[in-house]
Design a protein around this motif. Structure first.
Motif, PDB file in Angstrom:
ATOM      1  N   GLY A   2      -8.854   7.504  -6.936  1.00 50.55           N
ATOM      2  CA  GLY A   2      -9.977   7.691  -6.035  1.00 50.55           C
ATOM      3  C   GLY A   2     -10.314   6.498  -5.174  1.00 50.55           C
ATOM      4  N   LYS A   3      -9.589   5.371  -5.310  1.00 49.06           N
ATOM      5  CA  LYS A   3      -9.883   4.178  -4.515  1.00 49.06           C
ATOM      6  C   LYS A   3      -8.583   3.642  -3.938  1.00 49.06           C
ATOM      7  CE  LYS A   3     -11.999  -0.402  -4.625  1.00 49.06           C
ATOM      8  NZ  LYS A   3     -12.667  -1.434  -5.472  1.00 49.06           N
ATOM      9  N   GLN A   4      -8.574   3.428  -2.608  1.00 46.62           N
ATOM     10  CA  GLN A   4      -7.371   2.927  -1.936  1.00 46.62           C
ATOM     11  C   GLN A   4      -7.699   1.647  -1.177  1.00 46.62           C
ATOM     12  OE1 GLN A   4      -8.484   6.197  -0.966  1.00 46.62           O
ATOM     13  NE2 GLN A   4      -7.354   7.240  -2.605  1.00 46.62           N
ATOM     14  N   ASN A   5      -6.701   0.812  -1.056  1.00 44.83           N
ATOM     15  CA  ASN A   5      -6.794  -0.406  -0.253  1.00 44.83           C
ATOM     16  C   ASN A   5      -5.894  -0.271   0.965  1.00 44.83           C
ATOM     17  OD1 ASN A   5      -8.576  -1.621  -1.996  1.00 44.83           O
ATOM     18  ND2 ASN A   5      -7.017  -2.841  -3.062  1.00 44.83           N
ATOM     19  N   ARG A   6      -6.372  -0.750   2.109  1.00 44.95           N
ATOM     20  CA  ARG A   6      -5.559  -0.739   3.322  1.00 44.95           C
ATOM     21  C   ARG A   6      -4.624  -1.940   3.288  1.00 44.95           C
ATOM     22  NH1 ARG A   6      -8.412  -1.272   9.091  1.00 44.95           N
ATOM     23  NH2 ARG A   6      -8.453  -3.442   8.415  1.00 44.95           N
ATOM     24  N   ILE A   7      -3.323  -1.677   3.445  1.00 47.14           N
ATOM     25  CA  ILE A   7      -2.343  -2.757   3.367  1.00 47.14           C
ATOM     26  C   ILE A   7      -1.582  -2.955   4.673  1.00 47.14           C
ATOM     27  CG2 ILE A   7      -2.070  -2.588   0.870  1.00 47.14           C
ATOM     28  CD1 ILE A   7       0.405  -0.915   1.285  1.00 47.14           C
ATOM     29  N   ALA A   8      -1.697  -2.017   5.626  1.00 48.34           N
ATOM     30  CA  ALA A   8      -1.004  -2.174   6.908  1.00 48.34           C
ATOM     31  C   ALA A   8      -1.587  -1.206   7.926  1.00 48.34           C
ATOM     32  CB  ALA A   8       0.495  -1.936   6.758  1.00 48.34           C
ATOM     33  N   VAL A   9      -1.418  -1.560   9.211  1.00 45.85           N
ATOM     34  CA  VAL A   9      -1.849  -0.715  10.322  1.00 45.85           C
ATOM     35  C   VAL A   9      -0.675  -0.588  11.291  1.00 45.85           C
ATOM     36  CG1 VAL A   9      -3.489  -0.429  12.214  1.00 45.85           C
ATOM     37  CG2 VAL A   9      -4.239  -1.499  10.075  1.00 45.85           C
ATOM     38  N   VAL A  10      -0.475   0.620  11.815  1.00 49.02           N
ATOM     39  CA  VAL A  10       0.647   0.863  12.719  1.00 49.02           C
ATOM     40  C   VAL A  10       0.159   1.688  13.903  1.00 49.02           C
ATOM     41  CG1 VAL A  10       1.350   2.908  11.412  1.00 49.02           C
ATOM     42  CG2 VAL A  10       3.005   1.758  12.889  1.00 49.02           C
ATOM     43  N   ASP A  11       0.700   1.402  15.081  1.00 52.23           N
ATOM     44  CA  ASP A  11       0.341   2.161  16.276  1.00 52.23           C
ATOM     45  C   ASP A  11       0.745   3.618  16.129  1.00 52.23           C
ATOM     46  OD1 ASP A  11      -0.721  -0.084  17.482  1.00 52.23           O
ATOM     47  OD2 ASP A  11       1.172  -0.610  18.487  1.00 52.23           O
TER      48      ASP A  11
END
Length: 377
Positions: free
Chosen positions: A133-142
């Motif tokens: 139920g809990k996620q961490n953001r590890i990357a962003v992509v266009d």
């Protein structure tokens, strides 16, 4: 058209957005019209995927194709295969996608990682579940890069809705291996303990993406003990089938069955060593003539002991079971190909193969506890 665009997608856009007739595309590509029609239908089925649908709509809108294209030279520009050989290396967009793939696909290989995208999101994000139920953001992509990933089947939608979730596919993992190999080769041979890397540094990236190495115990040539051997799991159809699991996570083929099949293959390869082999293996693919060996005439004719072991294994299996084992384990034919050649119904070979491998394991005396080798008969 973008040079990274898969051939099937380029054909689909040429037909739907550009209005080029299917027969004209078939003439330009030198294939039958039914082949082009299958590609069009295949890509049309992809449009259930939100990212693929959005990517195809954007490409069809921003890069319309001319409906009056008639020459083979102009039609060939729609082919991804024709462009990838040289133009991709100079295309900044393709280089950017490859660069982002090395970063994002590596993240998606982490346990619990997935790519999330929604219509209201400007970019896609890679999340990893740390606790339920809990996620961490590890990357962003266009978003346009995510479009390219989906069109090339590097990622697949696992959950659709307001927020679509994507996971890396086997095609994506293979592409990542190829891209990392290209990057390593671009840096040149690396030093390991003062020496340059071995032959693996000079392998083709497209060869490297199809290699999945593992280790197993094999008998020494003199029979005095065992040694560890590194081999390619993807090389054998039996190993690929052994990685398949049911809904409970249980492997369809146990380790002892795979060991028995690989042992037969090892004997088969040893039997063919030398400048000329007198043994005719084709007769093992039919019911008659099994067990009749031509006598060896020295080491140059191939290891006779290995030929005898293969013949005894085929005799122990008998007609029917030996056919499927010999084709899959020795000739490395896929199950579908073996079924067609034997005239069997679809998906019947998988069941027969498991029964045959169980009997082969009994013949070799392979145990389920670590699969030790029995003494050679």
């Amino acid at each position: 058209m973008p040079t990274w665009l898969p051939d099937a997608a380029a054909v689909y856009l040429a037909h739907t957005a550009g209005g080029v007739p299917i027969r004209a595309l078939a003439r330009a590509k030198g294939c039958h019209a039914s082949t082009i029609l299958r590609q069009v239908r295949r890509v049309e089925a992809w449009r259930d995927d939100p990212l693929v649908d959005e990517a195809l709509e954007r490409l069809g809108r921003t890069q319309p194709l001319r409906a009056d294209v008639t020459t083979n030279e102009e039609l060939s520009l729609m082919s991804h295969q024709a462009l990838r050989s040289g133009a991709q290396q100079e295309d900044p967009a393709a280089a950017r996608i490859d660069r982002e793939a090395r970063r994002i696909l590596r993240r998606l290989c982490e346990k619990g990682a997935f790519l999330a995208v929604a219509p209201t999101m400007e970019k896609a994000v890679v999340l990893r579940e740390v606790v339920p139920g809990k996620q961490n953001r590890i990357a962003v992509v266009d978003r346009d890069v995510a479009h390219a990933f989906a069109l090339q089947e590097w990622i697949a939608c696992e959950k659709a809705g307001k927020i679509a979730c994507y996971a890396i596919t086997p095609v994506g993992r293979a592409a990542l291996k190829r891209l990392l190999t290209e990057e390593r080769m671009a840096r040149g041979p690396q030093l390991v303990d003062g020496f340059a890397e071995g032959q693996s540094s000079f392998q083709s990236p497209f060869q490297e993406q199809h290699r999945f190495f593992a280790e197993r115990e094999v008998m020494d040539e003199d029979g005095s003990g065992e040694r560890r051997l590194r081999f390619n799991l993807a090389e054998s159809p039996l190993s690929v089938l052994g990685r398949k699991r049911d809904k409970d996570g249980v492997a369809y083929l146990a380790a002892d069955l795979i060991e028995a099949g690989e042992r037969l293959r090892e004997d088969f390869e040893l039997a063919q060593m030398g400048p000329r082999v007198a043994q005719n293996w084709d007769r093992f693919l039919t019911a008659g003539g099994r067990g009749q060996l031509q006598a060896g005439r020295g080491q140059a004719e191939g290891p006779q002991d290995a030929r005898v072991r293969v013949a005894k294994a085929m005799e122990a299996l008998g007609p029917g079971l030996s056919d499927i084992v010999f084709r899959v384990c020795c000739f490395l034919e896929g199950l579908e190909t073996a079924e067609k050649r034997l005239g069997w119904s679809a998906r019947s070979g998988k069941v027969v193969l498991k029964i045959a491998l169980e009997r082969l394991a009994q013949h070799y005396g392979v145990s389920r506890m670590g699969a030790p080798r029995a003494a050679m008969q």
